[in-house]
Design a protein around this motif. Structure first.
Motif, PDB file in Angstrom:
ATOM      1  N   GLY A  64      48.608  17.827  26.942  1.00 22.67           N
ATOM      2  CA  GLY A  64      48.190  18.381  25.657  1.00 22.67           C
ATOM      3  C   GLY A  64      46.683  18.324  25.460  1.00 22.67           C
ATOM      4  O   GLY A  64      46.098  19.212  24.837  1.00 22.67           O
ATOM      5  N   THR A  65      46.054  17.282  25.983  1.00 19.96           N
ATOM      6  CA  THR A  65      44.603  17.145  25.840  1.00 19.96           C
ATOM      7  C   THR A  65      43.901  18.316  26.518  1.00 19.96           C
ATOM      8  O   THR A  65      42.993  18.937  25.954  1.00 19.96           O
ATOM      9  CB  THR A  65      44.129  15.808  26.461  1.00 19.96           C
TER      10      THR A  65
ATOM     11  N   PHE B 234      45.226  11.498  17.429  1.00 25.29           N
ATOM     12  CA  PHE B 234      45.152  10.874  18.752  1.00 25.29           C
ATOM     13  C   PHE B 234      43.776  11.179  19.345  1.00 25.29           C
ATOM     14  O   PHE B 234      43.223  12.263  19.131  1.00 25.29           O
ATOM     15  CB  PHE B 234      46.268  11.458  19.629  1.00 25.29           C
TER      16      PHE B 234
ATOM     17  N   THR C 107      42.418  14.613  20.915  1.00 21.88           N
ATOM     18  CA  THR C 107      41.940  15.761  20.134  1.00 21.88           C
ATOM     19  C   THR C 107      40.408  15.784  20.124  1.00 21.88           C
ATOM     20  O   THR C 107      39.790  16.824  20.370  1.00 21.88           O
ATOM     21  CB  THR C 107      42.472  15.702  18.678  1.00 21.88           C
TER      22      THR C 107
ATOM     23  N   ASP D 201      46.423  21.783  16.614  1.00 16.00           N
ATOM     24  CA  ASP D 201      46.958  20.701  17.439  1.00 16.00           C
ATOM     25  C   ASP D 201      48.381  20.430  16.964  1.00 16.00           C
ATOM     26  O   ASP D 201      48.610  19.686  16.009  1.00 16.00           O
ATOM     27  CB  ASP D 201      46.073  19.451  17.313  1.00 16.00           C
TER      28      ASP D 201
ATOM     29  N   ALA E  20      50.574  19.168  19.003  1.00 16.43           N
ATOM     30  CA  ALA E  20      51.054  18.321  20.110  1.00 16.43           C
ATOM     31  C   ALA E  20      52.354  17.602  19.751  1.00 16.43           C
ATOM     32  O   ALA E  20      53.230  17.439  20.595  1.00 16.43           O
ATOM     33  CB  ALA E  20      49.973  17.299  20.472  1.00 16.43           C
ATOM     34  N   GLU E  21      52.457  17.197  18.471  1.00 12.62           N
ATOM     35  CA  GLU E  21      53.608  16.374  18.062  1.00 12.62           C
ATOM     36  C   GLU E  21      54.635  17.185  17.289  1.00 12.62           C
ATOM     37  O   GLU E  21      55.560  16.608  16.722  1.00 12.62           O
ATOM     38  CB  GLU E  21      53.077  15.238  17.172  1.00 12.62           C
TER      39      GLU E  21
ATOM     40  N   SER F   6      52.098  18.979  23.313  1.00 14.39           N
ATOM     41  CA  SER F   6      52.136  17.952  24.367  1.00 14.39           C
ATOM     42  C   SER F   6      53.596  17.682  24.710  1.00 14.39           C
ATOM     43  O   SER F   6      54.452  17.645  23.818  1.00 14.39           O
ATOM     44  CB  SER F   6      51.484  16.665  23.868  1.00 14.39           C
TER      45      SER F   6
ATOM     46  N   LYS G 199      57.053  12.288  23.466  1.00 14.10           N
ATOM     47  CA  LYS G 199      57.205  13.381  22.495  1.00 14.10           C
ATOM     48  C   LYS G 199      58.684  13.750  22.287  1.00 14.10           C
ATOM     49  O   LYS G 199      59.551  13.219  22.959  1.00 14.10           O
ATOM     50  CB  LYS G 199      56.409  14.606  22.962  1.00 14.10           C
TER      51      LYS G 199
HETATM   52  C1  PLP Z   1      47.979  14.708  17.945  1.00 16.98           C
HETATM   53  C2  PLP Z   1      47.875  14.723  19.445  1.00 16.98           C
HETATM   54  N1  PLP Z   1      46.954  15.509  20.011  1.00 16.98           N
HETATM   55  C3  PLP Z   1      46.819  15.591  21.333  1.00 16.98           C
HETATM   56  C4  PLP Z   1      47.631  14.868  22.185  1.00 16.98           C
HETATM   57  C5  PLP Z   1      47.368  14.938  23.642  1.00 16.98           C
HETATM   58  O1  PLP Z   1      48.484  15.194  24.421  1.00 16.98           O
HETATM   59  P1  PLP Z   1      48.631  14.554  25.887  1.00 16.98           P
HETATM   60  O2  PLP Z   1      48.955  13.111  25.719  1.00 16.98           O
HETATM   61  O3  PLP Z   1      49.758  15.341  26.472  1.00 16.98           O
HETATM   62  O4  PLP Z   1      47.347  14.788  26.592  1.00 16.98           O
HETATM   63  C6  PLP Z   1      48.630  14.054  21.639  1.00 16.98           C
HETATM   64  C7  PLP Z   1      49.593  13.312  22.448  1.00 16.98           C
HETATM   65  O5  PLP Z   1      49.542  12.296  22.987  1.00 16.98           O
HETATM   66  C8  PLP Z   1      48.741  13.950  20.237  1.00 16.98           C
HETATM   67  O6  PLP Z   1      49.637  13.143  19.688  1.00 16.98           O
END
Ligand code: PLP
Length: 388
Positions: free
Chosen positions: A73-74, A99, A102, A186, A188-189, A210, A215
């Motif tokens: 996700g990042t 997180f 972001t 974002d 991601a969640e 993500s 997740k």
């Molecule tokens: C709000 C948020 N943004 C970004 C991410 C980044 O995702 P990843 O861990 O897959 O890189 C996450 C997850 O961990 C997240 O919770």
């Protein structure tokens, strides 16, 4: 410690006596069958049929037009910022309650995170406070708005749907339009979360997910970008595959690309997981409703609920302790840990991290309050038998 005891008792009433982690993945579908297929066909890396299949499943579920899967996700966020045209030294508005990935994604792209406050109601960006702030600190030059103090262009905003709760995205979109900001969501969640029946991630120019192991569904590690913009989708896909030009044998790359494509192995896992996503969602809703009922009885504690305008995927349940302090909050976390319940606080506000401490920011009082007062509860989908 009456408050801590009450909280732990309530959690136990809902999820039982065993050891509890915050969130665990659940595999009971076609996971092993699909993974075996990738190995038996020798297609374990970024070329293989499951990547396309998984992307199509995400497209269908979210009702977006295009999906590009990524390694996490990042990097989905990082790639989105680059592809949308955020440049070196641009400022990107981002909540301090999110997180760290972001904000890191913004830094990777050469831009500057500009921290904004959140609201207790949704745990997302506070639109009212943001609008007043931008009115005060910006100056318009041409079609863009600049930070009067730093002289930098404010180019984009990243609304985050914290714990699957939808932020006030309609109001944020209006502000973004007024200030000519690119919107990179974002989400991601928030796979499985909706605002007025529209899926999270479909409001911005792009939306990022993500599929990390914690997740609502997982690919092991992975992410995805969704968009309705055909040209942008093409650009993102190109950049995510080292910007390689199609050729039968030559290695020709036309710009600096990234090696961010999701491998077939991970997509196979995701493909099986998403087949059961609606079951996960139903189970999580049930758990949320049980917590709602139980925490109504606990004084000075509120269970965070998504406002009526939206539907959360209930990824992580969270409580808000009234008149809390770090000490009070830590007592709850510590007693829970002694009881084998591994609760977690909200992220430390990002502007308080040493390496992000000198980034531009507004007053962030609500974020600090959220940090002192919010605790996540065990929220796995596995508490109910959902295999049928
Ligand atoms: C709000 C948020 N943004 C970004 C991410 C980044 O995702 P990843 O861990 O897959 O890189 C996450 C997850 O961990 C997240 O919770």
């Amino acid at each position: 410690m009456p408050l801590a005891n009450d909280i732990i008792k309530s959690i136990r009433k809902v999820v039982g006596k065993q050891k509890h982690h915050l969130h665990e993945p659940l595999f009971f579908g076609n996971e092993i069958k699909y993974l075996k297929k990738t190995i038996s066909t020798n297609l374990v890396s970024s070329v293989g049929p499951f990547v396309k299949k998984f992307e199509d499943q995400i497209t269908k579920f979210t009702k977006s037009k295009y999906t590009i899967s990524t390694v996490n996700g990042t990097e989905a966020l990082h790639l989105s910022l680059v592809a949308c045209g955020v440049k070196n030294n641009d400022e990107v508005l981002v909540p301090t309650i999110t997180f760290v990935g972001t904000a890191n994604a913004i830094v990777y792209s050469g831009a500057i995170p500009h921290f904004v406050d959140s609201e207790i109601e949704t745990l997302g960006i506070d639109p009212l406070k943001l609008e007043k702030y931008l009115e005060k600190i910006t100056i318009k030059k041409g079609k863009f708005y600049f930070n009067k103090k730093t002289k930098r262009k404010i180019r984009a905003i990243i609304p985050v749907h914290v714990f699957g709760n939808i932020c006030k995205i309609d109001k944020i979109l209006k502000i973004a339009k007024k200030y000519n900001l690119l919107v990179i969501e974002d989400a991601a969640e928030a796979l499985g979360s909706f605002f007025k029946n529209k899926h999270a991630g479909t409001f911005g120019l792009v939306g990022c997910f993500s599929f990390n192991g914690n997740k609502i569904m997982t690919t092991g590690g992975g992410g995805a970008i969704i968009t309705n913009n055909k040209l942008l989708a093409k650009k993102i896909k190109h950049l995510s595959t080292t910007a390689k030009i199609n050729h039968r044998w030559e290695y020709i790359h036309d710009v600096v690309g990234y090696n961010f494509r999701m491998p077939n192995l991970n997509a196979a896992l995701g493909s099986a997981q998403i087949e059961n996503l609606n079951k996960f969602l139903r189970s999580k809703r049930k758990l949320f409703l049980r917590y709602c009922k139980e925490f109504l009885k606990v004084n000075n504690v509120i269970l965070i609920k998504n406002p009526e305008f939206s539907k959360s995927n209930n990824w992580l349940n969270a409580i808000f302790i009234k008149n809390s302090s770090i000490k009070k909050r830590n007592k709850v976390l510590s007693l829970a840990q002694k009881n084998q319940i591994f609760l977690r606080p909200v992220w430390k506000p990002l502007h308080t991290l040493k390496y992000l401490n000198n980034m531009p920011r507004m007053n962030l009082d609500a974020a600090i309050k959220i940090y002192k007062s919010c605790i996540n509860l065990p929220s796995s989908a596995s508490y109910f038998d959902i295999r049928k």
